[in-house]
Design an enzyme around this catalytic site. Structure first.
Site, PDB file in Angstrom:
ATOM      1  NE  ARG A   1      72.208 -40.204 -38.914  1.00 55.44           N
ATOM      2  CZ  ARG A   1      73.437 -39.722 -39.137  1.00 55.44           C
ATOM      3  NH1 ARG A   1      73.841 -39.447 -40.357  1.00 55.44           N
ATOM      4  NH2 ARG A   1      74.263 -39.513 -38.131  1.00 55.44           N
TER       5      ARG A   1
ATOM      6  CG  HIS B   1      74.003 -36.372 -33.729  1.00 50.92           C
ATOM      7  ND1 HIS B   1      73.922 -37.748 -33.664  1.00 50.92           N
ATOM      8  CD2 HIS B   1      74.967 -36.112 -34.668  1.00 50.92           C
ATOM      9  CE1 HIS B   1      74.776 -38.291 -34.514  1.00 50.92           C
ATOM     10  NE2 HIS B   1      75.422 -37.313 -35.130  1.00 50.92           N
TER      11      HIS B   1
ATOM     12  CD  GLN C   1      79.461 -36.270 -33.298  1.00 51.51           C
ATOM     13  OE1 GLN C   1      79.192 -36.973 -34.267  1.00 51.51           O
ATOM     14  NE2 GLN C   1      80.707 -36.070 -32.890  1.00 51.51           N
TER      15      GLN C   1
ATOM     16  CG  ASP D   1      76.558 -29.343 -37.162  1.00 49.72           C
ATOM     17  OD1 ASP D   1      77.128 -29.995 -38.054  1.00 49.72           O
ATOM     18  OD2 ASP D   1      75.385 -29.591 -36.786  1.00 49.72           O
TER      19      ASP D   1
ATOM     20  CB  CYS E   1      79.392 -33.631 -35.348  1.00 48.52           C
ATOM     21  SG  CYS E   1      78.313 -32.639 -36.400  1.00 48.52           S
TER      22      CYS E   1
ATOM     23  NE  ARG F   1      78.751 -40.824 -33.270  1.00 50.35           N
ATOM     24  CZ  ARG F   1      78.027 -40.648 -34.382  1.00 50.35           C
ATOM     25  NH1 ARG F   1      78.396 -39.759 -35.276  1.00 50.35           N
ATOM     26  NH2 ARG F   1      76.911 -41.320 -34.569  1.00 50.35           N
TER      27      ARG F   1
HETATM   28  N1  NVA Z   1      73.432 -30.925 -37.914  1.00 55.68           N
HETATM   29  C1  NVA Z   1      73.965 -31.903 -38.841  1.00 55.68           C
HETATM   30  C2  NVA Z   1      74.717 -32.975 -38.119  1.00 55.68           C
HETATM   31  C3  NVA Z   1      75.411 -33.956 -39.014  1.00 55.68           C
HETATM   32  C4  NVA Z   1      76.075 -35.101 -38.291  1.00 55.68           C
HETATM   33  C5  NVA Z   1      72.832 -32.509 -39.648  1.00 55.68           C
HETATM   34  O1  NVA Z   1      71.787 -32.823 -39.069  1.00 55.68           O
HETATM   35  O2  NVA Z   1      72.985 -32.647 -40.860  1.00 55.68           O
END
Ligand code: NVA
Length: 315
Positions: free
Chosen positions: A101, A128, A131, A224, A264, A292
């Protein structure tokens, strides 16, 4: 060539179906695949905050008979103390898979180029994809066939989740509508790519500003956070820009009566989604969080199987 999962369209339509079916069967029989027996090690690195991703990878890797190895990104100093390429070469000699990540997609691409083992995107600024596998599995559980369903994504269309919905949704044959204010809509390149994939799968991709128009008759409503990780300094501007984009009970009344609501997580109640919706009967957010684990086990197993098959067949 080692296969990776760096962005949603790294899986073609048939491959995505195969991974989702594998995820569904792993959910039914969690210990049936021991694709990491040995135990083989999976290196996991998190440069941004995490709860679901860290927990689901650690649990899933253990269920596959493997060893989840946490690499502390700040101690390793990836890209500072040592180049991404050198880190990739070192970790590729210790681990069978690398999960990362991080911020820039370009850094992840560089890791994949030099690792010699499959690399999985555990979230970047751009995508992502893990997800989305979990989300598609969740929709399949509720609705059956994915192709032809309509998904409305409301809010920050320019974030990793918006981009991933465009690409993964197109691969699955979904009609994806994104409602986002000007300045927060997905980059044209991702819309173009989604439409290109849609030529094979029947998917469509539309971007608009009006949340009601997007939600009208939709089977799935998604949102989101308005402030993705790394965007905290823009919080005040974003709260103002997205003020009319909350997923409320009223907005949901425009969707299909049996529509499901997805997020998410983490969720900011009263901002992108109201508590009545997040905690209400149409919400499937806890299933998404659980899925997940099943989806990530499937992509790890699929990538290692692919690598093993390629090793057997001279290229
Ligand atoms: N768009 C959000 C997703 C979190 C799982 C972020 O990048 O913070």
């Amino acid at each position: 060539m080692t296969r990776h999962f760096l962005r949603d369209d790294d899986l073609g339509p048939a491959e995505q179906r195969e991974v989702l079916s594998l995820a569904a069967s792993l959910k039914q029989a969690p210990y049936d695949s021991q694709s990491l027996a040995g135990p083989r090690t999976v290196a996991t690195i998190y440069d941004k905050p995490t709860l679901r991703t860290q927990a689901s990878f650690a649990a899933g890797i253990a269920e596959l008979g493997g060893n989840p190895m946490m690499v502390d990104g700040s101690l390793a100093g990836i890209g500072k103390r040592e180049s991404v390429a050198d880190v990739a070469r070192v970790l590729g000699r210790q681990a069978s898979v690398i999960v990362w990540r991080t911020y820039a997609q370009a850094a992840l691409d560089e890791m994949a180029e030099h690792a010699g083992v499959p690399v999985i995107n555990a979230l970047t600024d751009e995508f992502h994809p893990c997800q989305l596998l979990a989300d598609l599995l969740t929709i399949r559980e509720r609705k059956g066939e994915l192709a032809g369903l309509t998904v409305a994504f409301i809010g920050d269309g320019a974030c990793n989740m918006g981009n991933s919905w465009l690409l993964a949704g197109a691969t699955a044959g979904l009609h994806v509508r994104i409602a986002a204010p000007e300045g927060h809509q997905p980059e044209e390149q991702y819309v173009v790519r989604a439409r290109e994939i849609g030529e094979q799968t029947g998917a469509t991709a539309e971007v608009m500003t009006d949340p009601k128009e997007a939600v009208g008759g939709a089977d799935v409503v998604v949102t989101d956070t308005w402030v993705s990780m790394g965007k905290e300094e823009e919080s005040a501007d974003r709260l103002a820009a997205f003020a009319d984009y909350t997923v409320t009970v009223d907005l949901m009344s425009h969707a299909a009566p049996d529509a499901i609501v997805m997020h998410c997580l983490p969720a900011y109640r009263g901002k992108e989604i109201d508590s009545e919706v997040l905690d209400g009967p149409q919400s499937v957010v806890w299933d998404e969080a659980e899925n997940r684990r099943h989806a990530q086990k499937a992509i790890i197993t699929w990538l290692l199987r692919d690598a093993a098959e390629r090793a057997e067949v001279p290229q």
